[in-house]
Scaffold this motif. Structure first.
Motif, PDB file in Angstrom:
ATOM      1  N   LEU A  14       0.824  -1.207   0.000  1.00  0.00           N
ATOM      2  CA  LEU A  14       0.000   0.000   0.000  1.00  0.00           C
ATOM      3  C   LEU A  14       0.861   1.262   0.000  1.00  0.00           C
ATOM      4  N   PHE A  15       1.963   1.225   0.741  1.00  0.00           N
ATOM      5  CA  PHE A  15       2.853   2.391   0.787  1.00  0.00           C
ATOM      6  C   PHE A  15       3.428   2.688  -0.592  1.00  0.00           C
ATOM      7  N   PRO A  21       5.817  10.154  -0.610  1.00  0.00           N
ATOM      8  CA  PRO A  21       6.801  11.176  -1.020  1.00  0.00           C
ATOM      9  C   PRO A  21       6.499  11.754  -2.405  1.00  0.00           C
ATOM     10  N   GLY A  22       5.988  10.910  -3.312  1.00  0.00           N
ATOM     11  CA  GLY A  22       5.686  11.375  -4.656  1.00  0.00           C
ATOM     12  C   GLY A  22       4.489  12.310  -4.716  1.00  0.00           C
ATOM     13  N   LEU A  23       3.645  12.280  -3.658  1.00  0.00           N
ATOM     14  CA  LEU A  23       2.474  13.159  -3.623  1.00  0.00           C
ATOM     15  C   LEU A  23       2.840  14.589  -3.244  1.00  0.00           C
ATOM     16  N   ALA A  24       3.983  14.760  -2.560  1.00  0.00           N
ATOM     17  CA  ALA A  24       4.352  16.079  -2.039  1.00  0.00           C
ATOM     18  C   ALA A  24       4.436  17.157  -3.121  1.00  0.00           C
ATOM     19  N   PRO A  25       5.212  16.961  -4.202  1.00  0.00           N
ATOM     20  CA  PRO A  25       5.289  18.019  -5.224  1.00  0.00           C
ATOM     21  C   PRO A  25       3.959  18.256  -5.939  1.00  0.00           C
ATOM     22  N   ILE A 151      -7.126  -2.393   8.411  1.00  0.00           N
ATOM     23  CA  ILE A 151      -7.535  -1.010   8.667  1.00  0.00           C
ATOM     24  C   ILE A 151      -6.418  -0.253   9.377  1.00  0.00           C
ATOM     25  N   GLY A 152      -5.726  -0.943  10.295  1.00  0.00           N
ATOM     26  CA  GLY A 152      -4.580  -0.329  10.961  1.00  0.00           C
ATOM     27  C   GLY A 152      -3.462   0.007   9.991  1.00  0.00           C
ATOM     28  N   VAL A 153      -3.225  -0.896   9.026  1.00  0.00           N
ATOM     29  CA  VAL A 153      -2.203  -0.653   7.999  1.00  0.00           C
ATOM     30  C   VAL A 153      -2.581   0.554   7.144  1.00  0.00           C
ATOM     31  N   ILE A 154      -3.855   0.609   6.735  1.00  0.00           N
ATOM     32  CA  ILE A 154      -4.332   1.751   5.940  1.00  0.00           C
ATOM     33  C   ILE A 154      -4.156   3.046   6.723  1.00  0.00           C
ATOM     34  N   ALA A 155      -4.506   3.015   8.015  1.00  0.00           N
ATOM     35  CA  ALA A 155      -4.365   4.211   8.856  1.00  0.00           C
ATOM     36  C   ALA A 155      -2.900   4.635   8.950  1.00  0.00           C
ATOM     37  N   ALA A 159      -1.377   8.126   7.672  1.00  0.00           N
ATOM     38  CA  ALA A 159      -0.642   9.017   8.572  1.00  0.00           C
ATOM     39  C   ALA A 159       0.647   9.498   7.910  1.00  0.00           C
ATOM     40  N   LEU A 160       1.306   8.604   7.178  1.00  0.00           N
ATOM     41  CA  LEU A 160       2.517   8.993   6.453  1.00  0.00           C
ATOM     42  C   LEU A 160       2.189   9.960   5.320  1.00  0.00           C
ATOM     43  N   VAL A 161       1.016   9.772   4.700  1.00  0.00           N
ATOM     44  CA  VAL A 161       0.596  10.695   3.640  1.00  0.00           C
ATOM     45  C   VAL A 161       0.375  12.087   4.222  1.00  0.00           C
ATOM     46  N   VAL A 162      -0.306  12.164   5.366  1.00  0.00           N
ATOM     47  CA  VAL A 162      -0.524  13.455   6.023  1.00  0.00           C
ATOM     48  C   VAL A 162       0.815  14.121   6.340  1.00  0.00           C
TER      49      VAL A 162
END
Length: 209
Positions: A14-15, A21-25, A151-155, A159-162
């Motif tokens: 999922l990561f 990191p690619g979403l940041a720019p 669900i914990g993995v998705i969360a 959290a890393l996306v945020v």
């Protein structure tokens, strides 16, 4: 496979598929002209929306497939092929270009108040690849304990996306162009290997090997 191994595999898949990191720019481009507080609000709303969508697919994805008459084996093969396509795009720097075109279109067609849902939640975070990966992973993590673990993995990934979106300026500056290219290719190779494993598992399930 032990629950710990399943959780690690699920998190890795999922990561890599979501690629924080690619979403940041891309996030910086879509929220151009916003204040830091507005950006954080958009980031939180977008991630919460994506989280709800991914959890829905984690809990109900298999039932949806059964309703339309698609076996889990067939979906694993199709999902593996889709993830392999994403990995191919990552390795050859095609995915970032496609996402950038989506971002540019969103700026001109959608009001800034709606970008938390489109394009940030869909398709940047909860895109076809992430949705397919979630359903595939859900098929390997059965039972209430497995679903709660997923669900914990998705969360954890959300959290890393945020965190990546909150620190978008710093992440983009630290990685730089060369760093982003290198990271993207490394994650692409890893995702390619994981997608092949999904295809192998799908063939075994479909043909009873």
């Amino acid at each position: 496979m032990a629950y710990y191994d399943l959780a690690v595999s699920a998190f890795t898949t999922l990561f890599v598929t979501v690629d924080p990191p690619g979403l940041a720019p891309l996030f910086l481009g879509v929220t151009h002209g916003m204040t830091r507080q507005q950006r954080r609000l958009v980031a939180v709303r977008g991630v919460l929306t994506a989280f709800c969508i991914l959890v829905l697919f984690a809990l109900c994805g298999a039932k949806i497939l059964q309703t339309v008459g698609i076996s889990m084996g067939a979906f694993r093969i199709a999902g593996g092929l889709m993830l392999f396509t994403i990995a191919f795009e990552m390795i050859f720097e095609l995915r970032q270009q496609r996402r950038s075109r989506s971002a540019d279109a969103a700026i001109t067609k959608e009001h800034l108040h709606h970008i938390a849902v489109f394009p940030i939640a869909i398709p940047f975070i909860a895109g076809p690849g992430a949705l397919s990966a979630t359903v595939l992973i859900a098929g390997t993590m059965e039972g209430v304990a497995g679903k709660l673990q997923l669900i914990g993995v998705i969360a954890a990934v959300m959290a890393l996306v945020v965190a990546a979106l909150y620190m978008a300026h710093k992440v983009d500056k630290v990685l730089g162009v060369s760093g982003r290219l290198l990271l993207n290719r490394l994650l692409g190779v890893l995702l390619a290997a994981l997608s092949i494993q999904f295809i192998i598992d799908g063939i075994r399930s479909a043909f009873g090997f």
